[in-house]
Write an enzyme that holds these catalytic residues in place. Structure first.
Site, PDB file in Angstrom:
ATOM      1  N   ASP A  52       0.854  -4.449  -1.799  1.00  0.00           N
ATOM      2  CA  ASP A  52       1.861  -4.677  -0.751  1.00  0.00           C
ATOM      3  C   ASP A  52       1.693  -6.053  -0.101  1.00  0.00           C
ATOM      4  O   ASP A  52       0.606  -6.406   0.343  1.00  0.00           O
ATOM      5  CB  ASP A  52       1.716  -3.628   0.359  1.00  0.00           C
ATOM      6  CG  ASP A  52       2.021  -2.233  -0.121  1.00  0.00           C
ATOM      7  OD1 ASP A  52       2.179  -2.044  -1.340  1.00  0.00           O
ATOM      8  OD2 ASP A  52       2.082  -1.332   0.710  1.00  0.00           O
ATOM      9  N   GLU A 277       8.964   4.269   2.146  1.00  0.00           N
ATOM     10  CA  GLU A 277       7.891   3.323   2.393  1.00  0.00           C
ATOM     11  C   GLU A 277       8.377   1.936   2.815  1.00  0.00           C
ATOM     12  O   GLU A 277       9.420   1.451   2.378  1.00  0.00           O
ATOM     13  CB  GLU A 277       7.065   3.156   1.122  1.00  0.00           C
ATOM     14  CG  GLU A 277       6.619   4.504   0.553  1.00  0.00           C
ATOM     15  CD  GLU A 277       5.181   4.506   0.150  1.00  0.00           C
ATOM     16  OE1 GLU A 277       4.351   4.626   1.065  1.00  0.00           O
ATOM     17  OE2 GLU A 277       4.891   4.394  -1.041  1.00  0.00           O
TER      18      GLU A 277
HETATM   19  C1  FRU Z   1       2.998   1.337  -0.593  1.00  0.00           C
HETATM   20  C2  FRU Z   1       1.900   1.948   0.242  1.00  0.00           C
HETATM   21  C3  FRU Z   1       2.134   1.653   1.702  1.00  0.00           C
HETATM   22  C4  FRU Z   1       0.767   1.717   2.284  1.00  0.00           C
HETATM   23  C5  FRU Z   1      -0.066   1.138   1.165  1.00  0.00           C
HETATM   24  C6  FRU Z   1      -1.465   1.688   1.052  1.00  0.00           C
HETATM   25  O1  FRU Z   1       2.581   0.680  -1.734  1.00  0.00           O
HETATM   26  O2  FRU Z   1       1.826   3.317   0.027  1.00  0.00           O
HETATM   27  O3  FRU Z   1       3.035   2.547   2.290  1.00  0.00           O
HETATM   28  O4  FRU Z   1       0.676   1.027   3.470  1.00  0.00           O
HETATM   29  O5  FRU Z   1       0.634   1.382  -0.037  1.00  0.00           O
HETATM   30  O6  FRU Z   1      -2.183   1.035   0.064  1.00  0.00           O
END
Ligand code: FRU
Length: 437
Positions: A52, A277
């Site tokens: 992310d 997300e």
């Molecule tokens: C999306 C996610 C986010 C979270 C992160 C954790 O890729 O699930 O929602 O903050 O990855 O690694």
């Protein structure tokens, strides 16, 4: 007029619904299917997995360019570990670039002794130029002092740090003051305890996204959450599951980026999907485009489902939202690389939208994501990209979108950068065989 139920309440806000009826229209089409992603010549950082990612933005949502430098933040983990374990040790690092193409690793942002949570998950970053203050929002996952890893999530901010530049690069330094801003209230937003059903689905209260509404001036923080719902049967035979993802919002009446009051969710995906997300909004021509990423495995049974970027459009931040392209699907991974990218982030660029993401699992030869963990450790590492994916170019026309081409891996052009003409046929023909996306 959108078909979801919609209650407008002046103070507490309104909730649009992503209905099963709308989601039942999800199909891969030429307009919504991303081209295959191949590994880049060079990953962003060969010692690190990176997933992310979020850029440093000005208060008005435009990219912050500081003395000619652009800064992005990303969740990272050492590349020697098993990629599936990376969420347990996620560390926020920063990267900087002059040209928006070559990114240099700046290092971890926080001192692990001071940051909240046993690890830090996704967030957003705002540079308030007028006050020369940085606000680094993140998800505090678990508790720093806990013996066992937990999935409790709280929304936090770090302030008080410093950003310095010279000809060689950018230095972000602390000490940062860390503060919890929001915890799930149990009424609009499910708490970890309420969600304590036995399930392979992961609870959510995370991914804060700073957004100042250009129409109303309202200062907002969007986030991903779950709506408390009674068992509803949308899990099919498995009554323990509830697919109750929502997009939450908090507001700061005084415009203070550290003082928030929760409002009811702006979008509810109950009985459609468990995880909406990294929600974020892009305003184009006075319309509000709300985007969120979601996984194939977090859709409620009975729906076509893809790892993809989903989107909704409304005339105001609080809605009422209509799903883009009739179903909400904006970008899907192609059928022969269904897990190639994830965690998409859209931003406006001239007359189009650009969408970044990270290079996820590829070359799986038909394996489902659940099966990757059974591969030998080296194979798991080989099949995980862990670096920035090619940037997608998206045409936006009202409530329709079309993928119109792509840029290099990790290429994040700023406002003044002119892009090559897009392929006029991109997003207009099947990528695979006839009718196969
Ligand atoms: C999306 C996610 C986010 C979270 C992160 C954790 O890729 O699930 O929602 O903050 O990855 O690694």
């Amino acid at each position: 007029m959108a078909s979801g139920t919609y209650e407008l309440d002046r103070r507490w806000g309104a909730t649009s619904t992503w209905t099963r009826e709308q989601a039942a229209r999800i199909r891969r089409t030429a307009e919504t299917t991303a081209p295959i992603v191949y590994p880049p010549d060079e990953p962003t950082d060969s010692d690190l997995y990176l997933w992310d990612t979020w850029p440093l933005l000005e208060r008005d949502g435009s990219f912050a360019e500081v003395d000619g430098w652009r800064v992005v933040f990303a969740l990272t983990a050492p590349a020697e570990m098993l990629p599936g374990k990376r969420h347990d040790v996620a560390t926020v690092r920063y990267f900087y670039s002059r040209d928006g193409r070559e990114w240099t690793t700046g290092g971890p942002v926080f001192d692990p002794e001071r940051s909240l949570g046993s690890r830090q998950w996704a967030g957003s970053a705002m540079y308030d130029r007028a006050d020369d203050e940085l606000y680094l929002y993140y998800t505090a996952a678990g508790r720093a002092d806990a013996v066992e890893l937990s999935y409790e999530q709280r929304i936090a901010v770090a302030t008080g740090g410093d950003l310095a530049t010279d000809d060689d690069g950018v230095r972000l330094s602390g000490p940062w003051d860390h503060e919890v801003l929001l915890t799930a209230d149990g009424e609009w937003y499910e708490t970890r305890e309420q969600a304590a059903r036995e399930s392979d689905l992961i609870y959510t209260f995370r991914d804060p996204w700073f957004f100042e509404d250009p129409g109303t001036g309202e200062t907002c923080l969007l986030f991903e959450a779950n709506t408390p719902v009674p068992e509803c049967g949308c899990g099919g035979d498995d009554g323990r599951r509830a697919f109750n993802g929502c997009v939450g919002v908090a507001v700061s009446d005084a415009g203070d980026p550290t003082e928030w009051e929760m409002r009811r969710p702006i979008l509810d995906g109950a009985c459609v999907n468990q995880e909406l997300e990294r929600p974020h909004v892009v305003v184009r021509d006075g319309r509000y485009y709300l985007f969120t990423s979601s996984h194939e495995h977090t859709f409620a049974p009975g729906l076509e489902r893809f790892d993809g970027l989903y989107g909704f459009v409304a005339d105001a931040l609080r809605g009422e939202y209509d799903p883009l392209n009739g179903s909400g699907l904006v970008v899907a991974n192609p059928h022969n690389a269904p897990f190639q990218a994830y965690s998409w982030l859209a931003y406006g660029h001239r007359d189009e939208l650009l969408v970044t993401s990270f290079f996820n699992y590829y070359d799986l030869g038909g394996l489902h994501l659940d099966e990757v963990g059974h591969l030998l450790p080296d194979e798991q590492r080989e099949k995980f990209g862990g670096t920035l994916a090619p940037t997608l170019r998206l045409e936006l026309a009202g409530d329709r979108t079309r993928i119109r081409g792509e840029l290099d891996h990790g290429h994040l052009p700023l406002e003044d950068e002119e892009l090559p003409p897009a392929d006029p046929l991109a997003g207009r023909r099947p990528l695979g065989g006839e009718g196969e996306y």
